[in-house]
Design a protein around this motif. Sequence first.
Motif, PDB file in Angstrom:
ATOM      1  N   GLY A  10       0.785  -1.219   0.000  1.00  0.00           N
ATOM      2  CA  GLY A  10       0.000   0.000   0.000  1.00  0.00           C
ATOM      3  C   GLY A  10       0.814   1.264   0.000  1.00  0.00           C
ATOM      4  O   GLY A  10       0.360   2.312   0.432  1.00  0.00           O
ATOM      5  N   GLY A  11       2.052   1.194  -0.471  1.00  0.00           N
ATOM      6  CA  GLY A  11       2.891   2.378  -0.537  1.00  0.00           C
ATOM      7  C   GLY A  11       3.498   2.777   0.787  1.00  0.00           C
ATOM      8  O   GLY A  11       4.187   3.774   0.889  1.00  0.00           O
ATOM      9  N   GLY A 106       5.189 -11.262   4.176  1.00  0.00           N
ATOM     10  CA  GLY A 106       4.888 -10.207   5.135  1.00  0.00           C
ATOM     11  C   GLY A 106       4.164  -9.036   4.515  1.00  0.00           C
ATOM     12  O   GLY A 106       3.754  -9.074   3.346  1.00  0.00           O
ATOM     13  N   GLY A 107       3.990  -8.013   5.305  1.00  0.00           N
ATOM     14  CA  GLY A 107       3.279  -6.821   4.868  1.00  0.00           C
ATOM     15  C   GLY A 107       3.404  -5.737   5.922  1.00  0.00           C
ATOM     16  O   GLY A 107       4.291  -5.779   6.768  1.00  0.00           O
ATOM     17  N   VAL A 108       2.497  -4.791   5.879  1.00  0.00           N
ATOM     18  CA  VAL A 108       2.520  -3.658   6.812  1.00  0.00           C
ATOM     19  C   VAL A 108       1.156  -3.510   7.462  1.00  0.00           C
ATOM     20  O   VAL A 108       0.126  -3.603   6.791  1.00  0.00           O
ATOM     21  N   THR A 143     -15.969 -12.410   4.217  1.00  0.00           N
ATOM     22  CA  THR A 143     -15.690 -10.979   4.345  1.00  0.00           C
ATOM     23  C   THR A 143     -14.221 -10.653   4.597  1.00  0.00           C
ATOM     24  O   THR A 143     -13.804  -9.509   4.407  1.00  0.00           O
ATOM     25  N   LYS A 144     -13.445 -11.628   5.075  1.00  0.00           N
ATOM     26  CA  LYS A 144     -11.991 -11.505   5.255  1.00  0.00           C
ATOM     27  C   LYS A 144     -11.580 -10.289   6.094  1.00  0.00           C
ATOM     28  O   LYS A 144     -10.812  -9.434   5.644  1.00  0.00           O
ATOM     29  N   PRO A 145     -12.062 -10.198   7.343  1.00  0.00           N
ATOM     30  CA  PRO A 145     -11.652  -9.078   8.201  1.00  0.00           C
ATOM     31  C   PRO A 145     -10.278  -9.276   8.835  1.00  0.00           C
ATOM     32  O   PRO A 145      -9.741  -8.361   9.452  1.00  0.00           O
ATOM     33  N   GLY A 146      -9.733 -10.479   8.706  1.00  0.00           N
ATOM     34  CA  GLY A 146      -8.480 -10.819   9.374  1.00  0.00           C
ATOM     35  C   GLY A 146      -8.623 -12.182  10.019  1.00  0.00           C
ATOM     36  O   GLY A 146      -9.690 -12.801   9.970  1.00  0.00           O
ATOM     37  N   PRO A 147      -7.566 -12.681  10.645  1.00  0.00           N
ATOM     38  CA  PRO A 147      -7.591 -14.048  11.165  1.00  0.00           C
ATOM     39  C   PRO A 147      -8.673 -14.284  12.215  1.00  0.00           C
ATOM     40  O   PRO A 147      -8.824 -13.503  13.160  1.00  0.00           O
ATOM     41  N   PHE A 148      -9.418 -15.335  12.039  1.00  0.00           N
ATOM     42  CA  PHE A 148     -10.330 -15.844  13.074  1.00  0.00           C
ATOM     43  C   PHE A 148     -10.301 -17.357  12.944  1.00  0.00           C
ATOM     44  O   PHE A 148     -10.597 -17.899  11.879  1.00  0.00           O
ATOM     45  N   LEU A 149      -9.928 -18.040  14.046  1.00  0.00           N
ATOM     46  CA  LEU A 149      -9.736 -19.482  14.029  1.00  0.00           C
ATOM     47  C   LEU A 149     -10.740 -20.161  14.964  1.00  0.00           C
ATOM     48  O   LEU A 149     -11.593 -19.502  15.562  1.00  0.00           O
ATOM     49  N   LYS A 150     -10.642 -21.457  15.096  1.00  0.00           N
ATOM     50  CA  LYS A 150     -11.656 -22.226  15.824  1.00  0.00           C
ATOM     51  C   LYS A 150     -11.781 -21.813  17.286  1.00  0.00           C
ATOM     52  O   LYS A 150     -12.863 -21.897  17.867  1.00  0.00           O
ATOM     53  N   HIS A 219      -6.120  -2.819  14.918  1.00  0.00           N
ATOM     54  CA  HIS A 219      -5.147  -2.921  13.836  1.00  0.00           C
ATOM     55  C   HIS A 219      -5.878  -3.091  12.514  1.00  0.00           C
ATOM     56  O   HIS A 219      -6.992  -3.605  12.457  1.00  0.00           O
ATOM     57  N   ALA A 220      -5.206  -2.680  11.449  1.00  0.00           N
ATOM     58  CA  ALA A 220      -5.720  -2.878  10.092  1.00  0.00           C
ATOM     59  C   ALA A 220      -4.532  -2.974   9.146  1.00  0.00           C
ATOM     60  O   ALA A 220      -3.421  -2.526   9.479  1.00  0.00           O
ATOM     61  N   ALA A 221      -4.757  -3.577   7.994  1.00  0.00           N
ATOM     62  CA  ALA A 221      -3.712  -3.583   6.969  1.00  0.00           C
ATOM     63  C   ALA A 221      -3.492  -2.155   6.491  1.00  0.00           C
ATOM     64  O   ALA A 221      -4.439  -1.374   6.345  1.00  0.00           O
TER      65      ALA A 221
END
Length: 259
Positions: A10-11, A106-108, A143-150, A219-221
């Motif tokens: 994202g620059g 990785g990412g930011v 919707t892919k908001p971030g990790p959500f596991l069992k 937090h957010a990407a």
Amino acid sequence: MAQQTDIRAGGASLRPTAPDTVAPSTHDTSVLDNAVWAALDGPHAHLAERVGRAARYPDDVYAFAALADPRDPAAWADLRTLVGPGTTVRIKPVETVPEGWEIVGGGVGVQLVDTALRAEPAAEAVRLGPDDVPEILDLVARTKPGPFLKRTIELGTYLGIRDRGRLIALTGERLRPPGWTEISAVCTDPAYRGRGLATRLVRAVAAGIRERGDTPFLHAAANNTKAIRLYESIGFTLRRRSPILLVRSPGTSHQGPVL
């Protein structure tokens, strides 16, 4: 020799920025610089898998590890002992890895803190529990908001909104550094967006956080500008940017990677 990553998203630069000026808080913001470790060493210690100065959440709770001090070679040695050889693990905020470790992705991310949020209960919100996890996982997958596991639901309170029994929006709590609670898994079914459901749930979760004396953060990407604008519009302030790395420990795995 330490390996330097040059991943960009994202620059935004991977190098953490100095925290932006935010309204005064009654809680120490420095713990947010290493929020995963602060949570695992504090309120979430009962969930921590730990060796010395390295810790991680169980694989089915939250797929992150943390170091007490990412600059400390001994902490990296502890992490290698904890995860085993040739194992892939997510970690933040880390820019470099010791010799033998490999950066494989990785990412930011960006971190925002509550400085002017109006927190209030939402009459239509319902408390979600373990029996709701299959439905939560379905909404998260769409919707892919971030990790959500069992077992992510064990990290804190999760609230949802239903329409004729069907889960259409979700928000909950994840990391808990001392004095702070992260708001996470903010998502709405695409067919119901534009109705303010996510904002109502964020405010409702924040009300519970404030009630027990913590301050909300999230937090957010870094490239999710739409979400960042929404959070800023309702009273969050951007505090810092930091790298999120996927790293592989030295050696050869006999059991496969931890993702």
